[in-house]
Design an enzyme around this catalytic site. Structure first.
Site, PDB file in Angstrom:
ATOM      1  N   LYS A 154      -0.391 -35.356 -12.991  1.00 22.94           N
ATOM      2  CA  LYS A 154      -1.346 -36.312 -12.434  1.00 22.94           C
ATOM      3  C   LYS A 154      -1.398 -36.167 -10.910  1.00 22.94           C
ATOM      4  O   LYS A 154      -0.438 -36.486 -10.215  1.00 22.94           O
ATOM      5  CB  LYS A 154      -0.950 -37.752 -12.760  1.00 22.94           C
ATOM      6  CG  LYS A 154      -2.051 -38.747 -12.429  1.00 22.94           C
ATOM      7  CD  LYS A 154      -1.544 -40.154 -12.258  1.00 22.94           C
ATOM      8  CE  LYS A 154      -1.163 -40.485 -10.847  1.00 22.94           C
ATOM      9  NZ  LYS A 154      -2.267 -40.424  -9.866  1.00 22.94           N
ATOM     10  N   GLU A 356       9.128 -46.247   7.031  1.00 21.73           N
ATOM     11  CA  GLU A 356       8.395 -44.983   7.001  1.00 21.73           C
ATOM     12  C   GLU A 356       6.934 -45.286   7.323  1.00 21.73           C
ATOM     13  O   GLU A 356       6.227 -45.904   6.527  1.00 21.73           O
ATOM     14  CB  GLU A 356       8.505 -44.331   5.619  1.00 21.73           C
ATOM     15  CG  GLU A 356       7.742 -43.027   5.562  1.00 21.73           C
ATOM     16  CD  GLU A 356       7.911 -42.259   4.270  1.00 21.73           C
ATOM     17  OE1 GLU A 356       7.655 -42.828   3.193  1.00 21.73           O
ATOM     18  OE2 GLU A 356       8.289 -41.074   4.334  1.00 21.73           O
TER      19      GLU A 356
HETATM   20  P1  NAP Z   1       2.536 -44.086  -4.217  1.00 19.32           P
HETATM   21  O1  NAP Z   1       1.813 -45.307  -4.660  1.00 19.32           O
HETATM   22  O2  NAP Z   1       3.991 -43.999  -4.439  1.00 19.32           O
HETATM   23  O3  NAP Z   1       1.787 -42.834  -4.937  1.00 19.32           O
HETATM   24  C1  NAP Z   1       2.383 -41.606  -5.285  1.00 19.32           C
HETATM   25  C2  NAP Z   1       1.894 -41.178  -6.678  1.00 19.32           C
HETATM   26  O4  NAP Z   1       2.338 -42.129  -7.651  1.00 19.32           O
HETATM   27  C3  NAP Z   1       0.368 -41.145  -6.816  1.00 19.32           C
HETATM   28  O5  NAP Z   1      -0.002 -40.106  -7.683  1.00 19.32           O
HETATM   29  C4  NAP Z   1       0.082 -42.497  -7.444  1.00 19.32           C
HETATM   30  O6  NAP Z   1      -1.148 -42.529  -8.122  1.00 19.32           O
HETATM   31  C5  NAP Z   1       1.243 -42.634  -8.400  1.00 19.32           C
HETATM   32  N1  NAP Z   1       1.533 -44.005  -8.805  1.00 19.32           N
HETATM   33  C6  NAP Z   1       1.233 -45.170  -8.156  1.00 19.32           C
HETATM   34  N2  NAP Z   1       1.652 -46.234  -8.866  1.00 19.32           N
HETATM   35  C7  NAP Z   1       2.244 -45.748  -9.981  1.00 19.32           C
HETATM   36  C8  NAP Z   1       2.871 -46.354 -11.120  1.00 19.32           C
HETATM   37  N3  NAP Z   1       2.988 -47.672 -11.238  1.00 19.32           N
HETATM   38  N4  NAP Z   1       3.366 -45.543 -12.088  1.00 19.32           N
HETATM   39  C9  NAP Z   1       3.278 -44.208 -11.987  1.00 19.32           C
HETATM   40  N5  NAP Z   1       2.669 -43.584 -10.955  1.00 19.32           N
HETATM   41  C10 NAP Z   1       2.169 -44.333  -9.957  1.00 19.32           C
HETATM   42  O7  NAP Z   1       2.282 -43.793  -2.696  1.00 19.32           O
HETATM   43  P2  NAP Z   1       0.967 -44.199  -1.847  1.00 19.32           P
HETATM   44  O8  NAP Z   1       0.495 -45.575  -2.240  1.00 19.32           O
HETATM   45  O9  NAP Z   1       0.017 -43.082  -1.978  1.00 19.32           O
HETATM   46  O10 NAP Z   1       1.558 -44.224  -0.380  1.00 19.32           O
HETATM   47  C11 NAP Z   1       2.292 -45.341   0.080  1.00 19.32           C
HETATM   48  C12 NAP Z   1       3.429 -44.921   0.972  1.00 19.32           C
HETATM   49  O11 NAP Z   1       4.349 -44.129   0.223  1.00 19.32           O
HETATM   50  C13 NAP Z   1       3.061 -44.014   2.135  1.00 19.32           C
HETATM   51  O12 NAP Z   1       2.581 -44.719   3.222  1.00 19.32           O
HETATM   52  C14 NAP Z   1       4.371 -43.314   2.407  1.00 19.32           C
HETATM   53  O13 NAP Z   1       5.204 -44.134   3.192  1.00 19.32           O
HETATM   54  C15 NAP Z   1       4.977 -43.160   1.030  1.00 19.32           C
HETATM   55  N6  NAP Z   1       4.710 -41.801   0.485  1.00 19.32           N
HETATM   56  C16 NAP Z   1       5.712 -40.898   0.484  1.00 19.32           C
HETATM   57  C17 NAP Z   1       5.465 -39.611   0.000  1.00 19.32           C
HETATM   58  C18 NAP Z   1       6.522 -38.567  -0.021  1.00 19.32           C
HETATM   59  O14 NAP Z   1       6.220 -37.385   0.054  1.00 19.32           O
HETATM   60  N7  NAP Z   1       7.778 -38.907  -0.200  1.00 19.32           N
HETATM   61  C19 NAP Z   1       4.211 -39.268  -0.478  1.00 19.32           C
HETATM   62  C20 NAP Z   1       3.214 -40.239  -0.483  1.00 19.32           C
HETATM   63  C21 NAP Z   1       3.486 -41.500  -0.009  1.00 19.32           C
HETATM   64  P3  NAP Z   1      -2.480 -43.044  -7.360  1.00 19.32           P
HETATM   65  O15 NAP Z   1      -2.559 -42.323  -6.076  1.00 19.32           O
HETATM   66  O16 NAP Z   1      -3.569 -42.670  -8.276  1.00 19.32           O
HETATM   67  O17 NAP Z   1      -2.264 -44.497  -7.187  1.00 19.32           O
END
Ligand code: NAP
Ligand code: MG
Length: 453
Positions: A154, A356
């Site tokens: 996904k 972060e």
């Molecule tokens: P996120 O919500 O953790 O999203 C990462 C992935 O998980 C996306 O594919 C998302 O899908 C999916 N996801 C979201 N809710 C889920 C659930 N309940 N069950 C399973 N999968 C789920 O991150 P974000 O909202 O994009 O970003 C928020 C913050 O996270 C950023 O500001 C950053 O601080 C951190 N982040 C860290 C990394 C890293 O490389 N470690 C990467 C991204 C973000 P959808 O996008 O379709 O919701």
């Protein structure tokens, strides 16, 4: 089925529409992956290797197109995006060596023969974030496929285009239908289903710590295997004996690359107090001269943030009271722009120092001794990455061992390579990706004893 409108973050224009999978479509894809898995695992190792190499060759053939697609979907600079597509090719080539080399062992025992096998898990579900859509996908699917698993993947809702393209290239390479399926969709729908569906035997998740914790709790129900790559607040530690010119000129790249949307971003710079003034004198102009703008241009160093909502979140960390020591440029007009910004945090509990931000914001903090540098570096819930700048080899070694983080580099910010392990301490994650050992986390170790009489 619902539709997602894909936006170019540099122009705010819609560039595509993508159909989002619902639970029924997800279940159907998982069922196809489960049905395809025994055949894939039973394919001769040399043939599986050949298919992965062919997949790599097609990524190489379409490298420029994949890179251009990433620039318009994610706002990555064209030079970075080429590197990311090249990374997918390299990771596939690297793990193409695995089907014929992931050997078990023969252990001396009495009364017969004892051997071990690395058995594939079955279906692996990979959940990818929007910050590095291509590499993070490949770090999961390449070793998972090499080890004989089938994969459902996904992409993040915001950045599905290159993943969809990679799914098509896999089919074109001759990898059978159902072995690698890309499912654009919402995390709350498709991602959740990977966690709850019993045929998915492992989840590989990269993203926020908050969602990672929720997935870990969900996986407990079925004792489901899990790898987590979560956030970071990594330290870039600059000692007085370092090559200060080099450390200061490299520091912007260590945090502002990909507009700071990098879990390895060195978003805290710890500087030995005796050279703080000199460091800032060198660092401030380096921040101000970062070329921010059109990511299609070859000379652009930093593009936009991913979305309006994300820019809102990044902006919320900076107020009128924030002590800004350097601020770069950012284009006016459409696009989710944010200038590279260096700040002095108000105190040890300032969110600028603790959270972060995932944007181009870096906090600069002085320290007085090696012990204090290590203590400050470790004063965070995270532990993903970090850099140490010093000319003293003993100190480089002591500090590398003292910092609680999975990936450190000395006199460099480069700490992620496909041939070496990558992952976090503490709240930055669980398990490791990449390198020779990643295969073990996509297999179960089986022990078999055969009596000789
Ligand atoms: P996120 O919500 O953790 O999203 C990462 C992935 O998980 C996306 O594919 C998302 O899908 C999916 N996801 C979201 N809710 C889920 C659930 N309940 N069950 C399973 N999968 C789920 O991150 P974000 O909202 O994009 O970003 C928020 C913050 O996270 C950023 O500001 C950053 O601080 C951190 N982040 C860290 C990394 C890293 O490389 N470690 C990467 C991204 C973000 P959808 O996008 O379709 O919701
Ligand atoms: Mg989210």
């Amino acid at each position: 089925m619902s539709i997602h409108h894909v936006i170019d973050p540099a122009t705010e224009e819609q560039i595509a529409e993508v159909e989002l999978a619902d639970v029924a479509a997800t279940d159907a894809a998982i069922a196809r992956a489960a049905a395809a898995q025994p055949g894939w695992a039973g394919t001769a190792p040399a043939d599986r290797a050949r298919l992965l190499r062919r997949f790599a060759a097609l990524v190489d053939r379409d490298l420029e197109e994949l890179a251009r697609l990433e620039v318009s979907n994610s706002g990555h600079t064209i030079t970075n995006a080429r590197g990311e597509a090249g990374n997918v090719r390299d990771v596939l080539d690297y793990y193409a060596g695995a089907p014929e080399r992931h050997i078990g062992s023969q252990i001396p025992v009495a009364g017969g023969l004892n051997v071990t096998f690395h058995e594939p898990l079955g279906v692996v579900g990979i959940i990818v974030p929007w910050n590095f859509p291509m590499p993070i996908a490949a770090w999961g699917f390449a070793p998972a496929l090499a080890a004989g698993n089938t994969v459902v993947l996904k992409p993040a809702e915001l950045t599905p285009l290159t993943a969809v393209r990679l799914g098509r290239l896999a089919l074109e390479s001759g990898i059978p239908e159902g072995v690698f399926t890309v499912l654009p969709g919402k995390g709350s729908v498709v991602g959740e289903r990977f966690v709850t569906h019993p045929a998915v035997r492992k989840v590989v998740f990269t993203g926020s710590t908050q969602v990672g914790q929720r997935i870990m709790a969900g996986c407990a129900d079925q004792v489901k295997r899990l790898t987590l790559e979560l956030g970071g607040k990594s330290a870039n530690i600059v000692f007085a004996d370092a090559d200060l010119e080099l450390a200061a000129s490299q520091a912007p790249g260590g945090v502002f690359d990909n507009s700071g949307q990098d879990c390895c971003a060195r978003s805290r710079i710890l500087v030995e107090r005796s050279v703080l003034d000199r460091f800032v004198e060198l660092f401030a102009p380096a921040v101000e001269s970062v070329a921010v703008g059109d990511p299609q241009r070859e000379d652009t160093v930093m593009g936009p943030l991913i979305s309006a909502a994300h820019r809102e979140r990044v902006s919320s960390f900076i107020s009128a009271e924030t002590e800004v020591i350097a601020r770069g440029a950012a284009p006016e007009g459409p696009g989710f722009w944010f200038p590279p910004t260096a700040v002095v945090p108000a105190g040890p509990s300032d969110p600028l120092l603790r959270e972060e931000i995932f944007g181009p914001v870096v906090a600069v903090v002085p320290f007085d001794s090696e012990e204090e540098a290590v203590r400050l570096a470790n004063d965070t819930e995270f532990g993903l990455s970090g850099s140490i700048w010093t000319r003293d080899v003993g100190r480089a070694l002591r500090v590398s061992r003292g910092v609680e983080a999975g990936n450190l580099s000395v006199n460099s910010h480069a700490s992620v390579r496909y041939s070496t392990p990558f992952g976090g301490f503490k709240a930055s994650g669980l398990g490791r990706e990449l390198g020779p050992d990643a295969l073990d986390s996509f297999t179960e170790l089986k022990n078999v004893f055969i009596a000789d009489s």
